[in-house]
Scaffold this motif. Structure first.
Motif, mmCIF file in Angstrom:
data_model
loop_
_atom_site.group_PDB
_atom_site.id
_atom_site.type_symbol
_atom_site.label_atom_id
_atom_site.label_comp_id
_atom_site.label_asym_id
_atom_site.label_seq_id
_atom_site.Cartn_x
_atom_site.Cartn_y
_atom_site.Cartn_z
ATOM 1 N N LEU A 84 -0.348 -2.540 5.414
ATOM 2 C CA LEU A 84 0.054 -3.445 6.492
ATOM 3 C C LEU A 84 -0.329 -2.884 7.873
ATOM 4 O O LEU A 84 -1.481 -2.556 8.100
ATOM 5 N N ASN A 85 0.634 -2.781 8.787
ATOM 6 C CA ASN A 85 0.309 -2.346 10.154
ATOM 7 C C ASN A 85 -0.267 -0.936 10.200
ATOM 8 O O ASN A 85 -1.022 -0.596 11.122
ATOM 9 N N ASN A 86 0.095 -0.100 9.236
ATOM 10 C CA ASN A 86 -0.447 1.261 9.207
ATOM 11 C C ASN A 86 -1.961 1.247 9.014
ATOM 12 O O ASN A 86 -2.677 2.088 9.570
ATOM 13 N N VAL A 88 -3.946 -1.159 10.069
ATOM 14 C CA VAL A 88 -4.505 -1.588 11.355
ATOM 15 C C VAL A 88 -4.573 -0.402 12.329
ATOM 16 O O VAL A 88 -5.570 -0.206 13.024
ATOM 17 N N GLY A 124 4.622 -9.306 12.120
ATOM 18 C CA GLY A 124 3.753 -8.327 11.477
ATOM 19 C C GLY A 124 2.523 -8.994 10.889
ATOM 20 O O GLY A 124 1.402 -8.465 10.976
ATOM 21 N N VAL A 127 0.044 -9.751 13.700
ATOM 22 C CA VAL A 127 -0.686 -8.551 14.127
ATOM 23 C C VAL A 127 -1.775 -8.210 13.111
ATOM 24 O O VAL A 127 -2.910 -7.868 13.484
ATOM 25 N N GLN A 128 -1.437 -8.312 11.828
ATOM 26 C CA GLN A 128 -2.421 -7.990 10.791
ATOM 27 C C GLN A 128 -3.531 -9.028 10.712
ATOM 28 O O GLN A 128 -4.686 -8.698 10.443
ATOM 29 N N ILE A 156 -4.601 -6.786 17.856
ATOM 30 C CA ILE A 156 -3.155 -6.527 17.864
ATOM 31 C C ILE A 156 -2.503 -7.269 19.026
ATOM 32 O O ILE A 156 -1.461 -7.922 18.867
ATOM 33 N N THR A 178 -0.624 2.087 18.799
ATOM 34 C CA THR A 178 -1.369 2.978 17.908
ATOM 35 C C THR A 178 -1.100 4.457 18.124
ATOM 36 O O THR A 178 -1.339 5.269 17.230
ATOM 37 N N GLY A 324 7.297 -9.176 9.184
ATOM 38 C CA GLY A 324 7.406 -8.375 10.390
ATOM 39 C C GLY A 324 8.739 -7.657 10.487
ATOM 40 O O GLY A 324 9.702 -8.006 9.809
ATOM 41 N N THR A 364 9.643 1.136 17.554
ATOM 42 C CA THR A 364 8.191 0.969 17.651
ATOM 43 C C THR A 364 7.498 2.059 18.449
ATOM 44 O O THR A 364 6.273 2.168 18.428
ATOM 45 N N TRP A 403 5.949 2.961 11.930
ATOM 46 C CA TRP A 403 4.603 3.117 11.387
ATOM 47 C C TRP A 403 4.220 4.593 11.318
ATOM 48 O O TRP A 403 3.878 5.210 12.335
#
Length: 433
Positions: A84-86, A88, A124, A127-128, A156, A178, A324, A364, A403
């Motif tokens: 997932l977000n990791n 990205v 989420g 963003v992905q 993002i 990030t 998300g 976050t 993340w």
């Protein structure tokens, strides 16, 4: 000199064009995500309580998709969309690649999770999808390696700005998400473009209306109130750490027990959510829980609502469901602030808003974006208090977060004794060792 300026404006123009393309596509797909989620969650699930019993079987479907279609071999490495977000974040750092299929897969997984009552948000997925669209733009236009990272940040930004109706926040969030202690301001133009275009496509072109949270009263500025805000922000930051640690522990435990079989993990997680739902005899903590989140600004909510949502969401996402985490963080922070209202003589809506923003900042690790979100969400009210709350929550949450792939370019404090360029995952692993 003329050539230098020509190259400068050429690159600037390309960034604006690419940012606009990403914003248009992500704004449109995010509108589809928001509208579909509202329909599935509000019009279908809330009127059919029995759908919760199908959640374990929905988990099997999600697990099957990720196990059979979620891993893609690109640039000599396996890229698992289940990260997932990791994934990205890793793509921004040049470690991984976001497959184009990631967006559709995460959308479908989010729809199943929402329909059957998993406790999750939806941003989420936006963003992905932003990362997936940016990766497609990178590949189609054969963007160079350096600009690839910048456009991934733009994706993002577009997803966040469109999902929350907060374009300024989205622009900074794409750069701040990030890494800790570093902002790549060179990405500001494409991130700002993508976020604003995504936002206006969602709201102006497609007419989507975002939820509003209103602060009724803001306390007058005083030293005593600032001290209270600081103490509360520490509490909110610790709650964000509790959620993150529980969510990661459940993920690692379920992977170990079920030997990384995504289908079995999600099926078991679905059963746990069904049992928890029957135990509390309410579905207030399934789905986004938007009704109670809005209620926390105007009237009392159950005193342990924040803890229930924390557990429900940690189990849902920790066992492999999709969605998300920002909205659940909002819920946890706002309801905790509502509960603290019975102990602290400050306006209820102010405490709910303070909790919402502080827990988001701590979870976050994006204090600047969290502060800007408070400004956009609450029309600039109480900016002094929210600024302090974001910074305090960020500092006291330590090197923890949603993340694990976030890279620590600069430790939050020398007191943490953390090496530079480490990821949150590596820092936590070393602490355990």
């Amino acid at each position: 000199m003329l050539l230098k300026y020509k190259n400068f404006f050429s690159v600037l123009g390309l960034w604006i064009i690419f940012g606009s393309i990403i914003g248009i596509v992500v704004g449109s797909t995010t509108t589809f995500l928001l509208e579909t989620n509202d329909y599935l969650g509000d019009d279908i699930r809330l009127k059919r309580d029995w759908l919760i019993f199908l959640l374990p079987f929905g988990g099997i479907i999600i697990g099957y998709i990720y196990m059979n279609y979620g891993k893609v071999f690109l640039n000599n490495t396996w890229n698992d969309t289940a990260k997932l977000n990791n994934l990205v974040i890793d793509s921004v750092h040049g470690k991984k690649e976001v497959p184009r299929r990631m967006g559709p897969i995460v959308y479908f997984g989010t729809f199943i999770t929402v329909l059957f009552g998993g406790s999750t948000g939806r941003e989420g997925a936006a963003v992905q999808m932003g990362g997936s669209v940016a990766a497609t733009v990178n590949k189609f236009f054969k963007v160079n390696k350096f600009d690839k990272k910048i456009l991934m940040m733009s994706g993002i930004s577009a997803g966040f700005g469109a999902a929350f109706g907060a374009p300024i926040t989205g622009a900074v969030f794409g750069m701040e998400m990030t890494a800790l202690g570093k902002l790549k301001f060179e990405a500001l133009v494409p991130c700002l473009t993508a976020s604003f275009v995504g936002h206006y496509i969602t709201t102006a072109a497609w007419g989507h209306k975002h939820e509003e949270f209103i602060i009724q009263t803001v306390p007058e500025i005083s030293i005593i109130t600032f001290i209270i805000v600081i103490l509360l922000s520490i509490i909110f930051s610790l709650i964000s750490v509790l959620y993150c640690q529980l969510r990661h522990w459940i993920e690692k435990f379920s992977e170990k027990v079920f030997k990384k079989n995504h289908m079995k993990r999600a099926f078991f997680g679905g059963i746990v959510i069904v049992v928890l739902t029957l135990m509390v005899n309410s579905q207030d903590y399934n789905g986004r829980g938007l009704q109670m989140l809005e209620q926390s600004f105007i009237e009392d909510v159950p005193p342990f609502a924040f803890l229930a949502k924390l557990i429900f969401t940690a189990v849902t996402l920790g066992t492999g469901f999709v969605g998300g985490e920002a909205i659940p963080l909002f819920f946890i922070g706002a309801t905790l602030g509502n509960t603290l209202h019975t102990l602290i003589d400050l306006p209820m809506s102010f405490l709910a808003a303070l909790g919402l923003i502080a827990v988001f900042s701590g979870g976050t690790n994006t204090p600047i974006a969290a502060f800007l979100l408070a400004m956009e969400m609450f029309d600039g009210k109480g900016l002094e208090y929210f600024f302090v709350a974001c910074i305090v929550s960020y500092l006291f949450s330590g090197h923890h977060g949603l993340w694990p792939s976030q890279k620590i370019y600069e430790p939050k404090s020398r007191l943490y004794n953390t090496l530079r360029a480490e990821t949150i995952e590596n820092v936590e692993t070393k602490k355990k060792l």
